[in-house]
Design a protein around this motif. Structure first.
Motif, PDB file in Angstrom:
ATOM      1  N   ALA A   5       0.838  -1.204   0.000  1.00 65.83           N
ATOM      2  CA  ALA A   5       0.000   0.000   0.000  1.00 65.83           C
ATOM      3  C   ALA A   5       0.870   1.251   0.000  1.00 65.83           C
ATOM      4  N   HIS A   6       0.410   2.254  -0.725  1.00 59.14           N
ATOM      5  CA  HIS A   6       1.088   3.558  -0.745  1.00 59.14           C
ATOM      6  C   HIS A   6       0.146   4.565  -0.087  1.00 59.14           C
ATOM      7  N   ASP A  39      -5.731  12.119   2.813  1.00 56.01           N
ATOM      8  CA  ASP A  39      -4.945  10.999   3.357  1.00 56.01           C
ATOM      9  C   ASP A  39      -5.485   9.735   2.679  1.00 56.01           C
ATOM     10  N   GLY A  40      -4.850   9.375   1.587  1.00 53.26           N
ATOM     11  CA  GLY A  40      -5.382   8.269   0.791  1.00 53.26           C
ATOM     12  C   GLY A  40      -4.504   7.032   0.844  1.00 53.26           C
ATOM     13  N   LEU A  41      -5.053   5.956   0.332  1.00 51.13           N
ATOM     14  CA  LEU A  41      -4.307   4.707   0.274  1.00 51.13           C
ATOM     15  C   LEU A  41      -4.498   4.098  -1.120  1.00 51.13           C
ATOM     16  N   LEU A  42      -3.363   3.775  -1.737  1.00 52.69           N
ATOM     17  CA  LEU A  42      -3.382   3.098  -3.041  1.00 52.69           C
ATOM     18  C   LEU A  42      -2.867   1.685  -2.786  1.00 52.69           C
ATOM     19  N   VAL A  43      -3.754   0.717  -2.942  1.00 52.49           N
ATOM     20  CA  VAL A  43      -3.382  -0.667  -2.621  1.00 52.49           C
ATOM     21  C   VAL A  43      -3.087  -1.408  -3.915  1.00 52.49           C
ATOM     22  N   LEU A  44      -1.903  -2.027  -3.972  1.00 48.78           N
ATOM     23  CA  LEU A  44      -1.469  -2.721  -5.190  1.00 48.78           C
ATOM     24  C   LEU A  44      -1.333  -4.214  -4.944  1.00 48.78           C
ATOM     25  N   GLU A  45      -1.560  -4.947  -6.027  1.00 48.56           N
ATOM     26  CA  GLU A  45      -1.369  -6.392  -5.951  1.00 48.56           C
ATOM     27  C   GLU A  45      -0.707  -6.837  -7.255  1.00 48.56           C
ATOM     28  N   LYS A 386      -6.358  -1.644 -12.949  1.00 47.07           N
ATOM     29  CA  LYS A 386      -5.472  -0.896 -13.858  1.00 47.07           C
ATOM     30  C   LYS A 386      -4.007  -1.194 -13.525  1.00 47.07           C
ATOM     31  N   GLU A 387      -3.164  -0.982 -14.513  1.00 47.35           N
ATOM     32  CA  GLU A 387      -1.732  -1.179 -14.314  1.00 47.35           C
ATOM     33  C   GLU A 387      -1.193  -0.078 -13.398  1.00 47.35           C
ATOM     34  N   ALA A 388      -0.356  -0.492 -12.449  1.00 47.45           N
ATOM     35  CA  ALA A 388       0.069   0.453 -11.398  1.00 47.45           C
ATOM     36  C   ALA A 388       1.286   1.264 -11.832  1.00 47.45           C
ATOM     37  N   ILE A 432       6.552   1.913 -11.956  1.00 48.42           N
ATOM     38  CA  ILE A 432       6.039   1.178 -13.131  1.00 48.42           C
ATOM     39  C   ILE A 432       5.601  -0.207 -12.681  1.00 48.42           C
ATOM     40  N   MET A 433       4.359  -0.548 -12.967  1.00 44.81           N
ATOM     41  CA  MET A 433       3.791  -1.842 -12.550  1.00 44.81           C
ATOM     42  C   MET A 433       4.150  -2.129 -11.085  1.00 44.81           C
ATOM     43  N   GLY A 434       4.009  -1.085 -10.268  1.00 47.52           N
ATOM     44  CA  GLY A 434       4.248  -1.243  -8.832  1.00 47.52           C
ATOM     45  C   GLY A 434       5.707  -1.289  -8.429  1.00 47.52           C
ATOM     46  N   GLU A 435       6.621  -1.031  -9.374  1.00 47.57           N
ATOM     47  CA  GLU A 435       8.049  -1.049  -9.025  1.00 47.57           C
ATOM     48  C   GLU A 435       8.648   0.339  -9.140  1.00 47.57           C
TER      49      GLU A 435
END
Ligand code: GUN
Ligand code: ZN
Length: 440
Positions: A5-6, A39-45, A386-388, A432-435
């Motif tokens: 999470a970001h 104050d948000g949260l971006l959750v990635l998988e 969507k692609e992160a 890019i793509m969570g990296e």
């Protein structure tokens, strides 16, 4: 499945906010057009967006132990989209004293000659991609040169970096140095081979790329149309109605066609995946035809001002509901930065007594750009799946930005100041793509 999470201030768009300037609350603010979380949260998988919302709602849903990366004094947004840019023109950025047709002869064609060498192409592609990422641009529609090697070079580097990119080999069979000319048959074959090799591989797509009407014979434009028919999901990119001398030249070269756009239309080059750069001097008929065919325009304000081409009519694009993305058009444009591009777009609007709200500008830079490239189902905002690809903008990037931002009373003001004073220094991180990418 492992999540990351970001956490930080987050803004993304769901629809075109047009010129809305108001955001009533300065806290969480969710409308039809944008989602803003103080104050948000971006959750990635696994490189994709799983969820995006207020931390207060989402933190409690995370499995214990989920890593949370905190981003302070910054703004998390989807990566920027550059809807028109030339990677082989890195070395002519900021070239003195010419307008379009002379600029091509004097600066651009000599630079493009070097791209017959794939090794050289890869070096420049690597430099170019570093520039894009340092400027927060994560997807672009990119011109190569006439050499198929230039496109192999670009895609090789883009694939290594796992980027979502679109590129194509220039088709050009006249009015250019001989060494930069192909033929209708060779341009068809080389483009077809590149499509087979690269289109749909990793996150890459191919764009059929006739440079512009003056440098393609009608026979070559026929070949471009044939490629579009044979490969219906590839893109088409070219230049349209950028400079008055160019427009005059097109009308003498193609006397049978009723206007500039009709040259492309006649050869079957308009459509949902067709992106026309500039479109400054268009008639209402041409706007109407762009609308009817669902074609897009890349608005390139830095270039339009730098090489003195003219003022783009965003009002016409809106009147005719033509999809618009922002393009840097490097090397005609003098900056890789989409923030600088927005800055110039704002001034272009000012000169025409019109406006460009900070929300609209950031919409154009993200979801609007994605729509102009028919990519809104995979990038452009933080909807689930969507692609992160995202950026972290830095409100404290420079002393002046920090000083000025502290005087702002609303998110609207903060976004506007960021656009007017920001450039690559205001891009703290690009993912890019969570990296996380290592920036220059
Ligand atoms: N028209 C034809 N080629 C070009 C180019 O390379 N750059 C720009 N800005 N316009 C063009
Ligand atoms: Zn261009």
């Amino acid at each position: 499945m492992s999540l990351t999470a970001h956490r930080g201030e987050i803004l993304h768009f769901l629809n075109d906010p047009t010129n809305t300037v108001r955001m009533d609350a300065d806290d969480t603010n969710v409308t039809d057009c944008w989602h803003y979380f103080k104050d948000g949260l971006l959750v990635l998988e696994a490189g994709y967006v799983r969820n995006c919302g207020a931390s207060a709602d989402l933190l409690k849903t995370l499995p214990t132990g989920t890593p949370i990366i905190e981003h302070r004094h910054g703004l998390i947004m989807p990566g920027f989209v550059d809807a028109h840019v030339h990677y082989p023109q890195c070395e002519v950025i900021g070239a003195y004293d010419t307008q379009l047709l002379d600029w091509l002869e004097t600066h651009t064609f000599p630079a493009e000659l070097k791209f017959s060498d794939q090794q050289y192409g890869e070096e420049i592609a690597a430099f170019f991609i570093d520039q894009l990422l340092s400027n927060g641009t994560t997807t672009a529609l990119v011109f190569g040169t006439v050499h198929p090697e230039s496109v192999d070079a670009f895609f090789t580097v883009a694939e290594r970096r796992k980027l979502r990119m679109i590129c194509g080999k220039v088709m050009m069979d006249r009015h250019a140095p001989k060494a930069l000319c192909d033929t209708p048959a060779s341009s068809y074959q080389q483009s077809r081979d590149l499509i087979r090799r690269w289109h749909g591989r990793s996150r890459l797509s191919y764009a059929v790329t006739p440079r512009f009407a003056p440098t393609s014979s009608p026979e070559q434009l026929d070949m471009a149309g044939r490629l579009m028919r044979e490969f219906p999901d590839v893109y088409l990119q070219t230049h349209l109605s950028e400079n008055l001398k160019e427009c005059e030249w097109v009308s003498t070269l193609f006397p049978e066609q009723k206007d500039y756009l009709d040259v492309y239309d006649h050869h079957g080059l308009l459509g949902r995946r067709s992106v026309f750069a500039h479109g400054i001097h268009l008639s209402d008929d041409e706007w109407q035809r762009l609308h009817q065919t669902d074609s897009s325009i890349a608005f390139c304000p830095t270039s339009n001002l730098f090489i003195g081409s003219g003022l783009f009519r965003l009002d016409k694009a809106d009147e005719y509901h033509v999809s618009v993305g922002l393009g840097t058009d490097v090397g005609g444009g003098d900056s890789f930065s989409i923030l600088r591009t927005i800055n110039e777009a704002y001034k272009v609007q000012q000169l025409q007594g019109d406006n460009l709200s900070p929300f609209r500008a950031l919409y154009l830079a993200t979801l609007g750009g994605a729509k102009s490239l028919n990519l809104e189902s995979v990038i452009g905002n933080f909807e689930s799946g969507k692609e992160a690809d995202f950026v972290v903008l830095d409100y404290q990037a420079t002393k002046l930005l920090d000083f000025r931002i502290k005087k702002c009373k609303s998110i609207m003001e903060r976004l506007f100041v960021l656009q007017m004073l920001g450039d690559d220094r205001a891009i703290r991180e690009t993912w890019i793509m969570g990296e996380k990418q290592i920036l220059d």
